[in-house]
Design an enzyme around this catalytic site. Structure first.
Site, PDB file in Angstrom:
ATOM      1  N   ASP A   6      -3.025   8.413  -0.792  1.00  0.00           N
ATOM      2  CA  ASP A   6      -3.392   7.157   0.150  1.00  0.00           C
ATOM      3  C   ASP A   6      -4.914   6.949  -0.157  1.00  0.00           C
ATOM      4  O   ASP A   6      -5.280   5.893  -0.469  1.00  0.00           O
ATOM      5  CB  ASP A   6      -3.314   7.801   1.523  1.00  0.00           C
ATOM      6  CG  ASP A   6      -3.574   6.703   2.517  1.00  0.00           C
ATOM      7  OD1 ASP A   6      -3.392   5.611   2.248  1.00  0.00           O
ATOM      8  OD2 ASP A   6      -4.438   7.074   3.624  1.00  0.00           O
ATOM      9  N   GLU A  61       1.250   5.265  12.894  1.00  0.00           N
ATOM     10  CA  GLU A  61      -0.211   4.706  13.493  1.00  0.00           C
ATOM     11  C   GLU A  61      -0.514   3.179  13.714  1.00  0.00           C
ATOM     12  O   GLU A  61      -0.926   2.993  14.664  1.00  0.00           O
ATOM     13  CB  GLU A  61      -1.160   5.288  11.979  1.00  0.00           C
ATOM     14  CG  GLU A  61      -2.504   4.832  12.223  1.00  0.00           C
ATOM     15  CD  GLU A  61      -3.286   5.639  13.198  1.00  0.00           C
ATOM     16  OE1 GLU A  61      -4.301   5.498  13.717  1.00  0.00           O
ATOM     17  OE2 GLU A  61      -2.566   6.719  13.672  1.00  0.00           O
ATOM     18  N   ASP A  62       0.521   2.425  12.792  1.00  0.00           N
ATOM     19  CA  ASP A  62       0.322   1.036  13.089  1.00  0.00           C
ATOM     20  C   ASP A  62       1.424   0.210  13.527  1.00  0.00           C
ATOM     21  O   ASP A  62       1.282  -1.007  13.595  1.00  0.00           O
ATOM     22  CB  ASP A  62       0.102   0.400  11.488  1.00  0.00           C
ATOM     23  CG  ASP A  62      -1.417   1.114  10.791  1.00  0.00           C
ATOM     24  OD1 ASP A  62      -2.080   1.420  11.464  1.00  0.00           O
ATOM     25  OD2 ASP A  62      -1.462   0.809   9.577  1.00  0.00           O
ATOM     26  N   ASP A  66     -24.662  14.567 -26.969  1.00  0.00           N
ATOM     27  CA  ASP A  66     -24.790  15.422 -28.290  1.00  0.00           C
ATOM     28  C   ASP A  66     -23.944  16.459 -28.389  1.00  0.00           C
ATOM     29  O   ASP A  66     -24.382  17.534 -28.896  1.00  0.00           O
ATOM     30  CB  ASP A  66     -26.201  15.642 -28.538  1.00  0.00           C
ATOM     31  CG  ASP A  66     -26.879  14.696 -29.526  1.00  0.00           C
ATOM     32  OD1 ASP A  66     -26.415  13.643 -29.820  1.00  0.00           O
ATOM     33  OD2 ASP A  66     -28.197  14.606 -29.468  1.00  0.00           O
ATOM     34  N   HIS A 106       3.872   6.594   5.655  1.00  0.00           N
ATOM     35  CA  HIS A 106       2.665   7.406   6.178  1.00  0.00           C
ATOM     36  C   HIS A 106       2.041   6.473   7.300  1.00  0.00           C
ATOM     37  O   HIS A 106       1.120   7.141   8.076  1.00  0.00           O
ATOM     38  CB  HIS A 106       1.742   8.009   4.951  1.00  0.00           C
ATOM     39  CG  HIS A 106       1.011   6.855   4.549  1.00  0.00           C
ATOM     40  ND1 HIS A 106       1.062   5.989   3.146  1.00  0.00           N
ATOM     41  CD2 HIS A 106      -0.288   6.332   4.802  1.00  0.00           C
ATOM     42  CE1 HIS A 106       0.424   5.098   3.005  1.00  0.00           C
ATOM     43  NE2 HIS A 106      -0.568   5.514   3.844  1.00  0.00           N
ATOM     44  N   HIS A 142       0.832  -1.253  -0.070  1.00  0.00           N
ATOM     45  CA  HIS A 142      -0.080  -0.016  -0.068  1.00  0.00           C
ATOM     46  C   HIS A 142       1.064   1.189  -0.015  1.00  0.00           C
ATOM     47  O   HIS A 142       0.767   2.059  -0.988  1.00  0.00           O
ATOM     48  CB  HIS A 142      -0.846  -0.232   1.167  1.00  0.00           C
ATOM     49  CG  HIS A 142      -1.636   1.402   1.386  1.00  0.00           C
ATOM     50  ND1 HIS A 142      -2.601   1.707   0.591  1.00  0.00           N
ATOM     51  CD2 HIS A 142      -1.639   2.139   2.589  1.00  0.00           C
ATOM     52  CE1 HIS A 142      -3.050   3.092   1.043  1.00  0.00           C
ATOM     53  NE2 HIS A 142      -2.291   3.105   2.453  1.00  0.00           N
TER      54      HIS A 142
END
Length: 728
Positions: free
Chosen positions: A155, A92-93, A275, A88, A64
């Protein structure tokens, strides 16, 4: 060189390079070897940090961030942004901290990653207040470093491309969030390609069946038009070759969401929208743009009023191009956009193209996407400070994210860009908040015009101000810009508080006067004690609550007396009956917190009484009004009132006029009223009887004497049967 590409209806680009080596190879085209190595180092660091983590699709998680960096590399973003893209999700993870990143990759990269992490925690499906608060955080993060939002958009784009593995409910929620927030931000930053992909992917996830049906219909219809498109392309190419111009002729994409929105909003069929033919001509210089425009206008006749020069006057997000519409074969319109290669890059990548074209020693041009994006973010911060709460802020931002600009001139010839439907009040606030607050009238193209008149591109607008003037709450009904709306609300909020404090003090003084006392007889200590007893913060807050009607003046006066005379018995200061209270004088200029009841329309000369109403202050009723008689059951909320002698303003009053039906009778009636120096505010007609009409008029009068004069003039009209003053 001439090139033609057919309309492309594919939605979602191929996935970026799947390996770090392939990405590094593409980065070598515009980054130095040292910078490429830094990006690779960030990738290996992220790979180690995310070891053992997988995406919902089963792939290793690091695919990712690699894909996000790939998206940014297509926009040719700088090395720091690409490193931040790789990292990034690390804060957070994983267990890695911002400090760790700072030591490894430097402070700017750590700040970018931290900014993106904060945005990742935003959950737009949560309650409205929380959504709004989080959006404020986004504004602050963008203000610190605009690249934060670019990494976040990349992201989100990769997440949208891989949305298929999500459960349907989550898929729809993410799609709605993308369409409502991220697509408009991409548009505001001039990033056309990302906006288009956001809209199409979001539309496909929100309404898969509609997307499939429109896509099939487009494919079928496109097949019918193949021959015509080739004829037009060849005609344009031949014309350009004859004039010696080098250009790319490109068939413009029509994306699904744009077609769907037009069908829904303009109530048009797919045939009507399809059109037309659309082409983009990309040339080498601005001068060539205008020469090519001459060529195509000579080839096909232009449609009057459809030419737009966004090169001389760029859009708010920095977009530049010439737009024209031509009468093609059998009168079918042909849309043409003409722009330079640099403008094409700017149109597709917007603010991201800034890093491609900027040089280290050169500041971005005033009209560049980067400068305009910074200006927009600065405006967001200003609105955030002025907004009363986070919901008001997000309402303002959403207004600001959907602009369809008009361009007007100041009297000195400067260009101002405003959203479609903007008025002179929006223009005044765009110039400066103080000008907006004190504007009283305007001239459009040197003629006096109403402040509510929507502005058209090319007009010259002059605002007339008066010192001491203030915004009118009615402006909120027609302003369209967030700056004007937040400016008016901010001023009125402060004005309302000041008026509430002044009115509250006046009401407390009147209450004490009816008890044969005076506010000046009380020491500061008594007031401080009262403030503490009532749980308010200051004496002004106490007065404000009285003025707003949230606290009753007579009960507060009684509390103040009791605090001073604690030793005395309760019976010695019994609450006087309302009839004995000293009347408060009404001038009609008290502001927001003295309101005139719409049930009885009191005017100078009527016997009046005030009823204290929560959040409305004092509502003035006629003494014999049935509403005021009912409300007098609570004597502590009744305020005796009297009119001042020197009133100089109009008051609304309602008349009921019964007359025989005649052609033009309403015009005669209006002439009579205007001739008596009165204004008609509202007029409505009842037609129950075939021969007699009943007309309800709300007119502005100065007094009962003035009203009697108007009623006499109306009675003198031969067709009038009866005139009465109406009370509900």
């Amino acid at each position: 060189m001439h090139q033609y590409s057919f309309f492309n209806y594919s939605h979602g680009k191929p996935e970026p390079a799947q390996s770090i080596d392939a990405l590094a190879e593409s980065l070598a085209n515009y980054l130095t070897p040292a910078q490429v190595n830094q990006v690779k180092r960030a990738y290996y660091y992220a790979e180690q940090a995310h070891e053992g983590q997988n995406r919902r699709s089963g792939e290793p998680y690091v695919t990712h961030p690699l894909a996000v960096a790939g998206i940014l590399s297509e926009m040719r973003l700088d090395a720091q942004s690409l490193m931040a893209a790789m990292l990034h999700d690390v804060i957070e993870d994983t267990a890695i901290s911002k400090q760790d990143l700072s030591e490894q990759f430097g402070e700017p990269v750590a700040e970018l990653v931290d900014g993106v992490s904060k945005l990742t925690r935003i959950e737009f499906q949560s309650k409205a207040e929380q959504q709004a608060e989080n959006f404020q955080k986004m504004a602050l993060a963008m203000a610190k470093d605009i690249r934060v939002i670019l990494v976040k958009l990349a992201d989100r784009l990769h997440n949208m491309r891989t949305l298929g593995v999500m459960p349907p409910v989550k898929r729809r929620r993410i799609a709605r969030e993308t369409l409502e927030i991220y697509a408009p931000i991409a548009q505001r930053l001039g990033m056309h390609n990302i906006r288009v992909e956001f809209e199409d992917l979001g539309f496909q996830s929100m309404h898969p069946m509609r997307a499939r049906r429109i896509s099939r219909a487009i494919g079928t219809r496109f097949g019918d038009r193949h021959k015509s498109i080739n004829m037009i392309r060849e005609a344009i190419e031949n014309c350009l070759i004859e004039e010696g111009h080098k250009a790319h002729v490109i068939g413009r994409e029509k994306h699904l969401f744009s077609i769907y929105s037009k069908m829904r909003n303009k109530r048009k069929s797919l045939k009507e929208i399809m059109d037309l033919y659309a082409f983009r001509i990309v040339v080498d210089s601005v001068d060539t743009c205008y020469r090519v425009l001459g060529c195509v206008h000579a080839l096909y006749k232009p449609v009057p009023g459809q030419f737009k020069d966004y090169i001389a006057i760029p859009k708010a997000n920095g977009y530049q191009s010439l737009h024209t519409v031509l009468f093609g074969l059998q009168g079918v319109p042909i849309e043409i956009q003409i722009r330079t290669t640099e403008m094409e890059e700017m149109a597709n990548n917007g603010i991201a193209a800034h890093w491609l074209y900027k040089s280290s020693e050169q500041e971005p041009k005033r009209n560049s996407s980067h400068a305009r994006a910074r200006q927009w973010v600065q405006g967001l911060l200003e609105m955030q400070q002025r907004a009363g709460d986070s919901l008001e802020f997000i309402e303002n931002v959403k207004i600001d994210l959907f602009p369809d600009e008009v361009y007007v001139f100041t009297p000195r010839g400067d260009i101002m860009e405003l959203p479609a439907g903007a008025t002179a009040v929006d223009f005044a606030y765009a110039v400066h908040s103080d000008i907006g607050n004190t504007c009283v009238a305007c001239r459009i193209n040197r003629r006096l015009a109403p402040l509510s008149e929507p502005l058209q591109s090319g007009q010259t607008v002059e605002v007339i101000t008066t010192p001491g003037a203030q915004p009118n709450p009615a402006w909120l009904h027609f302003v369209v810009t967030a700056k004007a709306r937040s400016g008016i609300r901010h001023y009125l909020k402060h004005q309302r508080r000041a008026e509430a404090v002044a009115l509250g003090r006046r009401m407390l003084e009147r209450a004490l006067a009816s008890m044969d006392d005076n506010l000046e007889n009380f020491e500061d200590a008594h007031l401080a004690q009262l403030v503490e007893t009532t749980g308010t913060q200051t004496a002004d807050s106490l007065y404000e609550q009285i003025g707003l009607g949230n606290r009753v003046a007579y009960l507060t006066a009684r509390q103040l007396l009791n605090l001073r005379d604690e030793g005395e018995s309760d019976g010695e200061h019994s609450l006087p009956a309302p009839i004995n209270r000293q009347a408060m004088v009404i001038h009609g200029t008290e502001g927001f917190l003295v309101n005139f009841a719409r049930c009885c329309y009191p005017i100078p000369g009527d016997h009046i009484v005030g009823i204290v109403s929560s959040e409305k202050g004092v509502v003035v009723h006629c003494e014999n009004c049935h509403n005021s008689i009912e409300l007098r059951n609570e004597p502590e909320r009744v305020v005796p009132l009297s009119w001042a002698d020197d009133i100089d303003r109009d008051f609304s009053v309602e008349l009921k006029v019964e007359l025989t039906k005649q052609r033009g009778i309403i015009a005669v009636l209006a002439t009579r009223v205007n001739g008596a120096d009165a204004s008609i505010e509202k007029i409505s007609v009842e037609d129950e009887n075939p021969k007699i009409s009943t007309i309800h008029l709300v007119i502005g009068v100065r007094s009962r004497v003035h009203l009697a004069s108007i009623m006499r003039r109306i009675r003198n009209i031969p067709a009038v049967i009866k005139v009465t003053r109406e009370r509900h």
